[in-house]
Each structure stands twice: as C-alpha cells, then as structure tokens.
Scaffold this active site. Structure first.
Site, PDB file in Angstrom:
ATOM      1  N   PHE A  77      22.722 -31.178  -7.483  1.00 18.62           N
ATOM      2  CA  PHE A  77      22.307 -30.911  -8.813  1.00 18.62           C
ATOM      3  C   PHE A  77      21.357 -32.169  -9.461  1.00 18.62           C
ATOM      4  N   ILE A  78      21.710 -33.467  -9.061  1.00 15.45           N
ATOM      5  CA  ILE A  78      20.663 -34.240  -9.584  1.00 15.45           C
ATOM      6  C   ILE A  78      19.485 -34.447  -8.777  1.00 15.45           C
TER       7      ILE A  78
ATOM      8  N   LYS B   6      22.279 -31.435   3.999  1.00 10.54           N
ATOM      9  CA  LYS B   6      23.284 -30.718   4.709  1.00 10.54           C
ATOM     10  C   LYS B   6      23.544 -29.233   4.369  1.00 10.54           C
TER      11      LYS B   6
ATOM     12  N   ASP C 256      22.645 -33.259   8.603  1.00 10.82           N
ATOM     13  CA  ASP C 256      23.540 -33.981   7.885  1.00 10.82           C
ATOM     14  C   ASP C 256      23.337 -35.764   8.294  1.00 10.82           C
TER      15      ASP C 256
ATOM     16  N   GLU D 133      29.379 -36.587  -1.278  1.00 12.42           N
ATOM     17  CA  GLU D 133      30.487 -35.620  -1.743  1.00 12.42           C
ATOM     18  C   GLU D 133      30.654 -36.304  -3.115  1.00 12.42           C
TER      19      GLU D 133
ATOM     20  N   THR E 199      27.085 -44.615  -8.924  1.00 18.37           N
ATOM     21  CA  THR E 199      27.669 -44.153 -10.223  1.00 18.37           C
ATOM     22  C   THR E 199      28.395 -45.345 -10.847  1.00 18.37           C
ATOM     23  N   ASP E 200      28.629 -44.918 -12.304  1.00 18.98           N
ATOM     24  CA  ASP E 200      29.323 -45.811 -13.127  1.00 18.98           C
ATOM     25  C   ASP E 200      30.910 -45.775 -12.729  1.00 18.98           C
ATOM     26  N   GLU E 201      31.313 -44.877 -11.746  1.00 14.82           N
ATOM     27  CA  GLU E 201      32.851 -44.984 -11.501  1.00 14.82           C
ATOM     28  C   GLU E 201      33.251 -46.168 -10.680  1.00 14.82           C
TER      29      GLU E 201
ATOM     30  N   TYR F  49      36.851 -40.906  -4.264  1.00 11.13           N
ATOM     31  CA  TYR F  49      35.379 -40.759  -4.456  1.00 11.13           C
ATOM     32  C   TYR F  49      34.909 -41.897  -4.805  1.00 11.13           C
TER      33      TYR F  49
ATOM     34  N   LYS G 251      32.140 -44.718  -3.015  1.00 11.48           N
ATOM     35  CA  LYS G 251      30.619 -45.009  -3.583  1.00 11.48           C
ATOM     36  C   LYS G 251      30.589 -46.624  -3.598  1.00 11.48           C
TER      37      LYS G 251
ATOM     38  N   ASN H  46      28.088 -39.983 -16.414  1.00 11.28           N
ATOM     39  CA  ASN H  46      28.020 -38.498 -16.152  1.00 11.28           C
ATOM     40  C   ASN H  46      26.986 -37.751 -16.437  1.00 11.28           C
TER      41      ASN H  46
ATOM     42  N   VAL I 143      42.116 -28.690 -19.811  1.00 12.85           N
ATOM     43  CA  VAL I 143      41.773 -29.900 -20.028  1.00 12.85           C
ATOM     44  C   VAL I 143      42.992 -30.950 -19.767  1.00 12.85           C
TER      45      VAL I 143
ATOM     46  N   GLY J  86      45.499 -40.556 -11.066  1.00 18.49           N
ATOM     47  CA  GLY J  86      44.712 -41.802 -11.463  1.00 18.49           C
ATOM     48  C   GLY J  86      43.730 -41.671 -12.379  1.00 18.49           C
TER      49      GLY J  86
HETATM   50  P1  NAD Z   1      26.043 -32.731  -5.674  1.00 18.03           P
HETATM   51  O1  NAD Z   1      27.465 -32.525  -5.228  1.00 18.03           O
HETATM   52  O2  NAD Z   1      25.570 -31.655  -6.579  1.00 18.03           O
HETATM   53  O3  NAD Z   1      25.044 -32.529  -4.501  1.00 18.03           O
HETATM   54  C1  NAD Z   1      25.062 -33.445  -3.346  1.00 18.03           C
HETATM   55  C2  NAD Z   1      24.101 -32.856  -2.295  1.00 18.03           C
HETATM   56  O4  NAD Z   1      24.244 -33.733  -1.304  1.00 18.03           O
HETATM   57  C3  NAD Z   1      24.395 -31.428  -1.916  1.00 18.03           C
HETATM   58  O5  NAD Z   1      22.864 -30.765  -2.096  1.00 18.03           O
HETATM   59  C4  NAD Z   1      24.880 -31.508  -0.502  1.00 18.03           C
HETATM   60  O6  NAD Z   1      24.729 -30.508   0.418  1.00 18.03           O
HETATM   61  C5  NAD Z   1      24.482 -32.806  -0.051  1.00 18.03           C
HETATM   62  N1  NAD Z   1      25.260 -33.450   0.953  1.00 18.03           N
HETATM   63  C6  NAD Z   1      26.567 -33.676   0.966  1.00 18.03           C
HETATM   64  N2  NAD Z   1      26.925 -34.209   2.389  1.00 18.03           N
HETATM   65  C7  NAD Z   1      25.707 -34.441   2.932  1.00 18.03           C
HETATM   66  C8  NAD Z   1      25.457 -35.034   4.371  1.00 18.03           C
HETATM   67  N3  NAD Z   1      26.359 -35.337   5.101  1.00 18.03           N
HETATM   68  N4  NAD Z   1      24.295 -35.066   4.479  1.00 18.03           N
HETATM   69  C9  NAD Z   1      23.317 -34.425   3.850  1.00 18.03           C
HETATM   70  N5  NAD Z   1      23.449 -34.037   2.424  1.00 18.03           N
HETATM   71  C10 NAD Z   1      24.588 -34.055   2.229  1.00 18.03           C
HETATM   72  O7  NAD Z   1      25.921 -33.988  -6.388  1.00 18.03           O
HETATM   73  P2  NAD Z   1      25.023 -34.477  -7.636  1.00 18.03           P
HETATM   74  O8  NAD Z   1      26.061 -34.181  -8.957  1.00 18.03           O
HETATM   75  O9  NAD Z   1      24.004 -33.917  -7.623  1.00 18.03           O
HETATM   76  O10 NAD Z   1      25.192 -36.131  -7.321  1.00 18.03           O
HETATM   77  C11 NAD Z   1      24.206 -36.774  -6.558  1.00 18.03           C
HETATM   78  C12 NAD Z   1      24.176 -38.252  -6.516  1.00 18.03           C
HETATM   79  O11 NAD Z   1      24.602 -38.768  -7.742  1.00 18.03           O
HETATM   80  C13 NAD Z   1      25.739 -38.491  -5.704  1.00 18.03           C
HETATM   81  O12 NAD Z   1      25.354 -39.666  -4.965  1.00 18.03           O
HETATM   82  C14 NAD Z   1      26.502 -38.797  -6.651  1.00 18.03           C
HETATM   83  O13 NAD Z   1      27.544 -39.734  -6.517  1.00 18.03           O
HETATM   84  C15 NAD Z   1      25.774 -39.627  -7.927  1.00 18.03           C
HETATM   85  N6  NAD Z   1      26.223 -39.337  -9.150  1.00 18.03           N
HETATM   86  C16 NAD Z   1      26.555 -38.105  -9.772  1.00 18.03           C
HETATM   87  C17 NAD Z   1      26.761 -38.065 -11.183  1.00 18.03           C
HETATM   88  C18 NAD Z   1      27.159 -36.838 -11.844  1.00 18.03           C
HETATM   89  O14 NAD Z   1      27.640 -36.971 -12.939  1.00 18.03           O
HETATM   90  N7  NAD Z   1      26.908 -35.563 -11.099  1.00 18.03           N
HETATM   91  C19 NAD Z   1      26.944 -39.407 -11.921  1.00 18.03           C
HETATM   92  C20 NAD Z   1      26.687 -40.388 -11.405  1.00 18.03           C
HETATM   93  C21 NAD Z   1      26.263 -40.818 -10.032  1.00 18.03           C
HETATM   94  O1  TDX Z   2      39.095 -28.877 -15.326  1.00 22.52           O
HETATM   95  C1  TDX Z   2      39.002 -30.083 -15.876  1.00 22.52           C
HETATM   96  N1  TDX Z   2      39.574 -30.518 -16.862  1.00 22.52           N
HETATM   97  C2  TDX Z   2      39.396 -32.014 -17.405  1.00 22.52           C
HETATM   98  O2  TDX Z   2      39.845 -32.289 -18.352  1.00 22.52           O
HETATM   99  C3  TDX Z   2      37.812 -30.841 -15.052  1.00 22.52           C
HETATM  100  C4  TDX Z   2      36.990 -30.593 -13.977  1.00 22.52           C
HETATM  101  C5  TDX Z   2      37.496 -32.291 -15.351  1.00 22.52           C
HETATM  102  N2  TDX Z   2      38.376 -32.836 -16.592  1.00 22.52           N
HETATM  103  C6  TDX Z   2      38.229 -34.314 -17.138  1.00 22.52           C
HETATM  104  C7  TDX Z   2      38.239 -35.300 -16.043  1.00 22.52           C
HETATM  105  C8  TDX Z   2      36.988 -36.151 -16.592  1.00 22.52           C
HETATM  106  O3  TDX Z   2      37.643 -37.122 -17.362  1.00 22.52           O
HETATM  107  O4  TDX Z   2      36.756 -34.038 -17.480  1.00 22.52           O
HETATM  108  C9  TDX Z   2      36.043 -35.354 -17.301  1.00 22.52           C
HETATM  109  C10 TDX Z   2      34.931 -35.039 -16.352  1.00 22.52           C
HETATM  110  O5  TDX Z   2      35.190 -34.463 -15.249  1.00 22.52           O
HETATM  111  P1  TDX Z   2      34.193 -34.283 -13.842  1.00 22.52           P
HETATM  112  O6  TDX Z   2      33.111 -33.397 -14.427  1.00 22.52           O
HETATM  113  O7  TDX Z   2      35.053 -33.696 -12.688  1.00 22.52           O
HETATM  114  O8  TDX Z   2      33.543 -35.672 -13.746  1.00 22.52           O
HETATM  115  P2  TDX Z   2      34.060 -37.302 -13.476  1.00 22.52           P
HETATM  116  O9  TDX Z   2      35.451 -37.177 -12.808  1.00 22.52           O
HETATM  117  O10 TDX Z   2      34.065 -37.964 -14.728  1.00 22.52           O
HETATM  118  O11 TDX Z   2      32.905 -37.607 -12.379  1.00 22.52           O
HETATM  119  C11 TDX Z   2      31.658 -37.407 -12.741  1.00 22.52           C
HETATM  120  O12 TDX Z   2      30.851 -38.510 -13.183  1.00 22.52           O
HETATM  121  C12 TDX Z   2      30.641 -39.498 -12.446  1.00 22.52           C
HETATM  122  C13 TDX Z   2      30.847 -36.804 -11.389  1.00 22.52           C
HETATM  123  O13 TDX Z   2      31.537 -35.630 -10.990  1.00 22.52           O
HETATM  124  C14 TDX Z   2      30.679 -37.932 -10.328  1.00 22.52           C
HETATM  125  O14 TDX Z   2      29.989 -37.545  -9.304  1.00 22.52           O
HETATM  126  C15 TDX Z   2      29.828 -39.064 -10.963  1.00 22.52           C
HETATM  127  O15 TDX Z   2      29.879 -40.208  -9.885  1.00 22.52           O
END
Ligand code: NAD
Ligand code: TDX
Length: 332
Positions: free
Chosen positions: A16-17, A37, A60, A85, A126-128, A150, A154, A179, A206, A275
């Site tokens: 995604f990002i 991967k 990978d 992941e 990540t902020d997490e 997760y 990280k 997020n 929710v 958690g």
């Molecule tokens: P995503 O799950 O959409 O994409 C992850 C990508 O990594 C996928 O294309 C997957 O195929 C690839 N991947 C997974 N395992 C792999 C491996 N072993 N080798 C090679 N490729 C592999 O994730 P995203 O939401 O795009 O997040 C990208 C990064 O940003 C991550 O590091 C995540 O921790 C971080 N992040 C995400 C968010 C969010 O809100 N989505 C927020 C803060 C940080």
């Molecule tokens: O069905 C749902 N209902 C619900 O209430 C889902 C899937 C989530 N939630 C809540 C949990 C969280 O408080 O919504 C909030 C957002 O959840 P997610 O979209 O799963 O994101 P979050 O757990 O906050 O993590 C995201 O932000 C930080 C990304 O998935 C991470 O990759 C990133 O590091």
C-alpha cells in the site's frame, strides 16, 4: 542535461504505502529497483502507472543469498525499506511471519546494505513502537513500549537499525508514520474494511465502544514526507510523520457512513482487540521544521477521495473479501 538521480532500492513496493512511494519516485524521474515477496497484501496493479519505469524482483527479504545477489547486481545507493507484515490483528493470531519478515528480514537487508556501502538506508517504522498515550504526544526520543506482536517486531527492527548506526556507522534514518489511509489499501484495515462492508450491505465491526483514537495521514502525503526525508533528512536521525488529525474510530466509521449515504446505524460494537492501544499521537515538529514537510490533504477531503477510489474499484476490493472473511471468522 538532467542530473543523474541516485538509484533507490525499494522493498515492499507492491504494498500500500510502498507503491505510493514508487509512483511518486518515478514521477520525480527516479528509476527504482523494487523487491517484493508478493504476499497476500501485495498487488503489482498498484504500480501500473509506473510500468516500464522500475525494475522488479520477486524476492523474500529473509532470503539472504538472493537479497545479497540483487544488491551486488543492482548496486543501489539508497534503500527505502517498507516490506513488512503490517496487520496488527494477524500478528495477534500468529506472530511468526512478523518476527521473520520484520526482524530477520530487516537484518538481512542491513547486512546487504553494509556490504554494498549504501549511502542512506531509510527504515519505515511506525507510531506503534511507542505504545499508546492517553494525553500528550510522542516525540522521537520517547521510550519504545510496543504492545502488540506487530509493534514489538517493528520496535525490534528499529533497535537493530540503531545498533547498526552506532556500531558500523551505517548511514540510516528511521521514519515513524501514523496511520495511513487512501487508495489501494488492503481492506483488512479499518477504513477500506468499513467501506467494503457497507458496499456489501453489512454492518461495520467497531471494536469495543469505538473510543480508541488514531492519527490519520493520507498515503500520498506520507510518501511525499518519506521522499523529502530521503533528500533532506539527517543521517542517524528519527522522524515522526504525523498529521495531528486524531479521530475516534466511531467517528471515522460515522464519517464513512455519511459519505456513502448509508444509514448512520450501519455499524456494530464487537469484541475488543486483545491489548488494543487506546490512542496514538505523534509530535511531528521535527519533520515539519527540518525537511519542511506538512501533510496537505485534510481528513475530511482524504476520506472523500478514498471512498471515491473504492467506488471505482469495487471489484478490486471484493476480490479480497474471502481472505478477510477467513481472517475474521477465526476472530469474532
Ligand atoms: P502492506 O501490508 O500493504 O505491504 C507490505 C508489502 O511488503 C507487501 O507488498 C508484501 O508483499 C511485502 N512483503 C511482506 N513480507 C515480505 C518479505 N518477507 N519479503 C519481501 N516483501 C515482503 O503494508 P503497508 O501498509 O504498505 O506498510 C508499509 C510499511 O509501513 C510497513 O513497514 C509498515 O509497518 C509501515 N507502516 C504502515 C502504516 C499503515 O498505516 N499502513 C503506518 C505506519 C507504518
Ligand atoms: O474491524 C475493525 N474494527 C475496528 O474497530 C478493524 C480492522 C479495526 N478497528 C480499530 C482498531 C484500531 O483502533 O480501528 C483502528 C485502526 O485499526 P487498523 O486499521 O487495523 O490499524 P492499526 O491497528 O491502528 O495499525 C495501523 O497503523 C499503524 C497499520 O495497520 C499498521 O501497519 C501501522 O503501523
């Protein structure tokens, strides 16, 4: 003649990002090397508009031989490491792949980067990693206190990066975004899941009472911030990338229902996530000041753009429904 841009190797570029970053880098004239991967979360269609302008390796990041071979062959100067992941709920069900990819995979990349003398290794964290905070905001020097498997994986990767900076003088930067949301997000995450559920005529689940708070940034703004830090960030530093747009989950869901013109009651409170972090909040002044980045898309506009994108990509979302249903059937 245009100055030759440094070669960037991007991991997780079909995610995604990562894909938003590849599209942006290509628009700016880069010709990156992408490693992915192609897990369930990936889709090369996200890179259609960049077709022919990047080189792709299906690999990978845990495969040390293959990764080192790609680094030797491509000789990148810069690395931006997104591959991970990324879904908290999946890490609660089974953390193994999170430890493998997010920790061991990051180690493989660090070794390859060291061997090749990479000029800047950007690690997308990540902020997490800070855990949750009831009042106030986390700054870059706040202690790490991750709460989900997760987040712990990280944080472990962040510590590895820090150790490589100190021990081997590895030129690296850690970025901690809040997020993200926007086009192409896998519909296991709250915002696209809510949209998909409503499109299917189902109630949005929710967790608990929906009072948990997340800080939301539009994915294209986040990608711009990462590129800006790659160009202007200080080596060895950490940068938070937040928007200050904090929302309770219930309000996010109600905004989506309204945008889709769906009944305001089309949600249900379900069992809480184990958690479950209560609130995330980043102090992002450092990025605002040092690299002159500020997100441009306000949440109210970003949600409209996201809903609009989803309405134009119903088949893409629906194709992922079975995989999500399988995940959450074990759960709720
Ligand atoms: P995503 O799950 O959409 O994409 C992850 C990508 O990594 C996928 O294309 C997957 O195929 C690839 N991947 C997974 N395992 C792999 C491996 N072993 N080798 C090679 N490729 C592999 O994730 P995203 O939401 O795009 O997040 C990208 C990064 O940003 C991550 O590091 C995540 O921790 C971080 N992040 C995400 C968010 C969010 O809100 N989505 C927020 C803060 C940080
Ligand atoms: O069905 C749902 N209902 C619900 O209430 C889902 C899937 C989530 N939630 C809540 C949990 C969280 O408080 O919504 C909030 C957002 O959840 P997610 O979209 O799963 O994101 P979050 O757990 O906050 O993590 C995201 O932000 C930080 C990304 O998935 C991470 O990759 C990133 O590091």
């Amino acid at each position: 003649m245009r100055k030759k841009l440094p070669k960037i190797l991007i991991t997780g570029g079909a995610g995604f990002i990562g894909s938003a970053f590849v599209r942006l880098a290509v628009k700016q004239g880069h010709r990156p090397v992408v490693i992915d991967k192609l897990t369930y979360a990936a889709d090369l269609a996200r890179l259609d508009e960049a077709k022919g302008k990047f080189k792709f390796y299906k690999a990978d990041i845990c495969d040390e031989h293959k990764i080192k071979r790609i680094f030797r062959q491509e000789r990148p100067q810069l690395v931006v490491h997104f591959a991970a992941e990324s879904h908290v709920d999946r890490s609660i069900l089974d953390a193994k792949a999170f430890i493998e990819t997010n920790v061991l995979g990051t180690h493989v990349l660090l070794e390859a980067a060291r061997e090749q003398g990479i000029k800047n290794f950007i690690h997308i964290s990540t902020d997490e990693v800070y855990g949750d905070i009831i009042k106030g905001k986390f700054a870059e020097d706040s202690p790490l206190s991750p709460n989900s498997p997760y987040a712990a994986s990280k944080a472990a990767a962040d510590l590895l990066i820090k150790s490589y900076i100190r021990t081997y003088n590895l030129p690296a930067i850690i970025i901690r975004p809040c997020n993200n949301y926007g086009p192409w997000q896998y519909p296991e995450k709250l915002i696209p899941l809510a949209i998909l559920k409503i499109l299917r005529g189902q109630k949005v689940p929710v967790y608990a009472q929906g009072r948990n708070i997340r800080e939301w940034v539009y994915v294209e703004d986040c990608a711009k911030g990462i590129l800006r830090i790659l160009q202007k960030g200080r080596l060895g530093h950490i940068y938070n990338l937040g928007s200050s747009e904090e929302k309770q989950n219930i309000d996010v869901v109600k905004t989506i229902l309204k945008t889709l013109d769906a009944p305001g009651t089309m949600f249900e409170f379900v069992k809480d996530r184990l958690g479950h972090d209560i609130r995330y909040s980043l102090d992002s002044k450092k990025a605002y000041r040092q690299v002159n980045w500020k997100p441009k898309v306000r949440f109210k506009d970003g949600i409209k753009l996201t809903v609009c994108w989803c309405l134009g990509h119903k088949d893409w979302l629906s194709a992922r429904w079975e995989n999500i249903a399988k995940l959450y059937n074990n759960w709720r």
